[in-house]
Scaffold this motif. Sequence first.
Motif, PDB file in Angstrom:
ATOM      1  N   GLY A   1       7.697 -10.688   2.889  1.00  0.00           N
ATOM      2  CA  GLY A   1       8.946 -11.312   3.292  1.00  0.00           C
ATOM      3  C   GLY A   1      10.177 -10.579   2.845  1.00  0.00           C
ATOM      4  N   GLY A   2      10.106  -9.277   2.709  1.00  0.00           N
ATOM      5  CA  GLY A   2      11.245  -8.533   2.200  1.00  0.00           C
ATOM      6  C   GLY A   2      12.392  -8.451   3.179  1.00  0.00           C
ATOM      7  N   ALA A   3      13.559  -8.059   2.673  1.00  0.00           N
ATOM      8  CA  ALA A   3      14.743  -7.969   3.507  1.00  0.00           C
ATOM      9  C   ALA A   3      14.714  -6.718   4.358  1.00  0.00           C
ATOM     10  CB  ALA A   3      15.986  -7.945   2.622  1.00  0.00           C
ATOM     11  N   THR A   4      15.475  -6.742   5.431  1.00  0.00           N
ATOM     12  CA  THR A   4      15.643  -5.567   6.269  1.00  0.00           C
ATOM     13  C   THR A   4      17.118  -5.274   6.381  1.00  0.00           C
ATOM     14  OG1 THR A   4      15.935  -6.730   8.374  1.00  0.00           O
ATOM     15  CG2 THR A   4      13.675  -6.381   7.643  1.00  0.00           C
ATOM     16  N   ASP A   5      17.430  -4.125   6.957  1.00  0.00           N
ATOM     17  CA  ASP A   5      18.840  -3.782   7.109  1.00  0.00           C
ATOM     18  C   ASP A   5      19.373  -4.211   8.456  1.00  0.00           C
ATOM     19  OD1 ASP A   5      17.665  -1.994   8.814  1.00  0.00           O
ATOM     20  OD2 ASP A   5      18.236  -0.192   7.700  1.00  0.00           O
ATOM     21  N   GLY A   6      18.550  -4.846   9.278  1.00  0.00           N
ATOM     22  CA  GLY A   6      19.018  -5.213  10.605  1.00  0.00           C
ATOM     23  C   GLY A   6      18.914  -6.680  10.902  1.00  0.00           C
ATOM     24  N   GLY A   7      18.575  -7.490   9.918  1.00  0.00           N
ATOM     25  CA  GLY A   7      18.510  -8.919  10.145  1.00  0.00           C
ATOM     26  C   GLY A   7      17.228  -9.373  10.815  1.00  0.00           C
ATOM     27  N   ASP A   8      16.210  -8.463  10.958  1.00  0.00           N
ATOM     28  CA  ASP A   8      14.972  -8.843  11.611  1.00  0.00           C
ATOM     29  C   ASP A   8      14.161  -9.807  10.762  1.00  0.00           C
ATOM     30  OD1 ASP A   8      14.643  -5.448  12.731  1.00  0.00           O
ATOM     31  OD2 ASP A   8      15.520  -7.154  13.770  1.00  0.00           O
ATOM     32  N   SER A   9      14.251  -9.691   9.457  1.00  0.00           N
ATOM     33  CA  SER A   9      13.546 -10.592   8.559  1.00  0.00           C
ATOM     34  C   SER A   9      14.455 -11.740   8.175  1.00  0.00           C
ATOM     35  CB  SER A   9      13.113  -9.841   7.295  1.00  0.00           C
ATOM     36  OG  SER A   9      12.684 -10.756   6.313  1.00  0.00           O
ATOM     37  N   PRO A  10      13.886 -12.959   8.078  1.00  0.00           N
ATOM     38  CA  PRO A  10      14.741 -14.083   7.661  1.00  0.00           C
ATOM     39  C   PRO A  10      15.171 -14.004   6.208  1.00  0.00           C
ATOM     40  CG  PRO A  10      12.467 -14.797   7.896  1.00  0.00           C
ATOM     41  CD  PRO A  10      12.535 -13.409   8.430  1.00  0.00           C
ATOM     42  N   VAL A  11      14.489 -13.195   5.382  1.00  0.00           N
ATOM     43  CA  VAL A  11      14.918 -13.009   3.998  1.00  0.00           C
ATOM     44  C   VAL A  11      15.838 -11.790   3.974  1.00  0.00           C
ATOM     45  CG1 VAL A  11      14.202 -12.684   1.605  1.00  0.00           C
ATOM     46  CG2 VAL A  11      12.736 -13.967   3.169  1.00  0.00           C
ATOM     47  N   ILE A  12      17.141 -12.045   3.942  1.00  0.00           N
ATOM     48  CA  ILE A  12      18.112 -10.971   4.150  1.00  0.00           C
ATOM     49  C   ILE A  12      18.514 -10.256   2.869  1.00  0.00           C
ATOM     50  CG2 ILE A  12      18.993 -11.882   6.324  1.00  0.00           C
ATOM     51  CD1 ILE A  12      21.279 -13.186   4.805  1.00  0.00           C
ATOM     52  N   VAL A  13      18.189 -10.836   1.711  1.00  0.00           N
ATOM     53  CA  VAL A  13      18.287 -10.140   0.427  1.00  0.00           C
ATOM     54  C   VAL A  13      17.036 -10.523  -0.353  1.00  0.00           C
ATOM     55  CG1 VAL A  13      19.560  -9.809  -1.731  1.00  0.00           C
ATOM     56  CG2 VAL A  13      20.815 -10.250   0.391  1.00  0.00           C
TER      57      VAL A  13
ATOM     58  N   GLY B   1      26.644 -10.929  -1.805  1.00  0.00           N
ATOM     59  CA  GLY B   1      25.554 -10.027  -2.126  1.00  0.00           C
ATOM     60  C   GLY B   1      24.908  -9.313  -0.961  1.00  0.00           C
ATOM     61  N   LEU B   2      25.508  -9.362   0.242  1.00  0.00           N
ATOM     62  CA  LEU B   2      24.959  -8.631   1.378  1.00  0.00           C
ATOM     63  C   LEU B   2      25.524  -7.216   1.421  1.00  0.00           C
ATOM     64  CD1 LEU B   2      24.980 -11.144   4.380  1.00  0.00           C
ATOM     65  CD2 LEU B   2      23.310 -10.874   2.541  1.00  0.00           C
ATOM     66  N   ASP B   3      24.757  -6.291   1.994  1.00  0.00           N
ATOM     67  CA  ASP B   3      25.351  -4.997   2.298  1.00  0.00           C
ATOM     68  C   ASP B   3      25.998  -5.080   3.674  1.00  0.00           C
ATOM     69  OD1 ASP B   3      23.467  -3.998   4.450  1.00  0.00           O
ATOM     70  OD2 ASP B   3      22.035  -4.189   2.813  1.00  0.00           O
ATOM     71  N   ALA B   4      26.922  -4.194   3.935  1.00  0.00           N
ATOM     72  CA  ALA B   4      27.739  -4.273   5.149  1.00  0.00           C
ATOM     73  C   ALA B   4      26.889  -4.182   6.409  1.00  0.00           C
ATOM     74  CB  ALA B   4      28.800  -3.173   5.130  1.00  0.00           C
ATOM     75  N   ARG B   5      25.845  -3.353   6.380  1.00  0.00           N
ATOM     76  CA  ARG B   5      25.040  -3.178   7.582  1.00  0.00           C
ATOM     77  C   ARG B   5      24.276  -4.452   7.925  1.00  0.00           C
ATOM     78  NH1 ARG B   5      20.903   1.846   8.178  1.00  0.00           N
ATOM     79  NH2 ARG B   5      20.086   0.900   6.262  1.00  0.00           N
ATOM     80  N   THR B   6      23.743  -5.134   6.916  1.00  0.00           N
ATOM     81  CA  THR B   6      23.039  -6.389   7.170  1.00  0.00           C
ATOM     82  C   THR B   6      23.989  -7.432   7.743  1.00  0.00           C
ATOM     83  OG1 THR B   6      21.435  -5.980   5.403  1.00  0.00           O
ATOM     84  CG2 THR B   6      21.738  -8.266   6.088  1.00  0.00           C
TER      85      THR B   6
END
Length: 403
Positions: free
Chosen positions: A176-188, A370-375
């Motif tokens: 369930g890790g985060a992705t940089d494109g919002g594909d995963s529901p766990v964003i961090v 706590g999000l990165d700009a790309r996410t």
Amino acid sequence: MTRDPAPDAPVIVSDEPGSFPRSVFLERHPALIRRVRDAFPYGPGQRCALDALLEESTGGVIEPLAADAPGREQWDAWRPEHFGQGWLDAPFLWAESCFYRKLLDAVGYFAPGPWQGVDPFRPFKLAELRTAEADEELAALDRLAALPVEEQAAALLHGSLWGNRADLGFRMGSAGGATDGGDSPVIVDDSDTLWELLPTGAGNSVHEAGHTVCLVADNAGRELVPDLLLVDHLLRHGRAARVVLHVKPYPYYVSDATTSDVLDALRHLTGADGAARAAGERLWAAMGGGLLEVRAHPFSCAPLPYADMPDDLREDFAAATVTVFKGDLNYRRLVGDRLWLATTSFAGRTAYFPGPVAALRTLKSQVIVGLDARTEQALDAATPDGGWRTGGTHAVIQTRVGP
């Protein structure tokens, strides 16, 4: 430490047309009052008091608590300058908390008499435990027991994260890790950092007798059950020598957990079969033996951020190996209920906290850091109306080890 790019931000209020906070006051709260009225055979006095609260909170100003209301002295210390403001003009967190406090007054929860201590939300909480979905989630524990311990840990963490979508957490396991494109529901996903604070066996050493985990609970019912299962794993595998579970001292925000709700959840587990029953029995014994302690500090129902916590609560958290905050409301109180830039540093917003801290939160309100700009850009592109912030479809596991 990353420098916080937003040292201040506007406090969230409810006066903006079409905003989430405004919908809470003008849509959710009236519906809730109707549900509470229908759930109990309240007498004419209580029904009139509920009607008066509905009228006040949708079109009036925030009236002070009655002079003889239990806890009045606390509210006199918790920013009383907001009394007299319009409900939509006061800070959202403060006004929403005050609404629930007044709802308890309206139904006679605090007053001497036959309705004293009767939780107006309990039917809704218990209903969650009496569903086929709740039974299926417990049955999933038998399958989970066949997995390696590290996979069990990851699945239970995600079960706690998603609350009443616990079975989703069990299926997700460690994927369930985060992705940089919002594909995963766990964003961090800072779960690796969290587990580094809680290695297997750390709580078993005589040198780690103080290896305590504080878990600040959120909702009762089907969300509290996976929280307790995570606690069982921490104790069983020596990731913690002791767990302190912080709950609310009285009913709050419809589904927030109280001590009674903890007992209901434990009975739900001990009344099941297989792995669920075994976990429930271990947790019951842990409470009796002092390895699992339930606390209900008055500040848990305060209309204030945790940055304003009193000294005794600060000392409790400071002594913990890590404090884990569950859920959306606790997140708002942890980082501050303000319109932060999403790229604001989580470490910066929690720098005041007296020890390592983590947040397990599904997003159900506007606040996020706590999000990165790309996410953030990917999420905004996928849901231009910002629904990813409030719909409960995305989640974060955020951890800050030190200042």
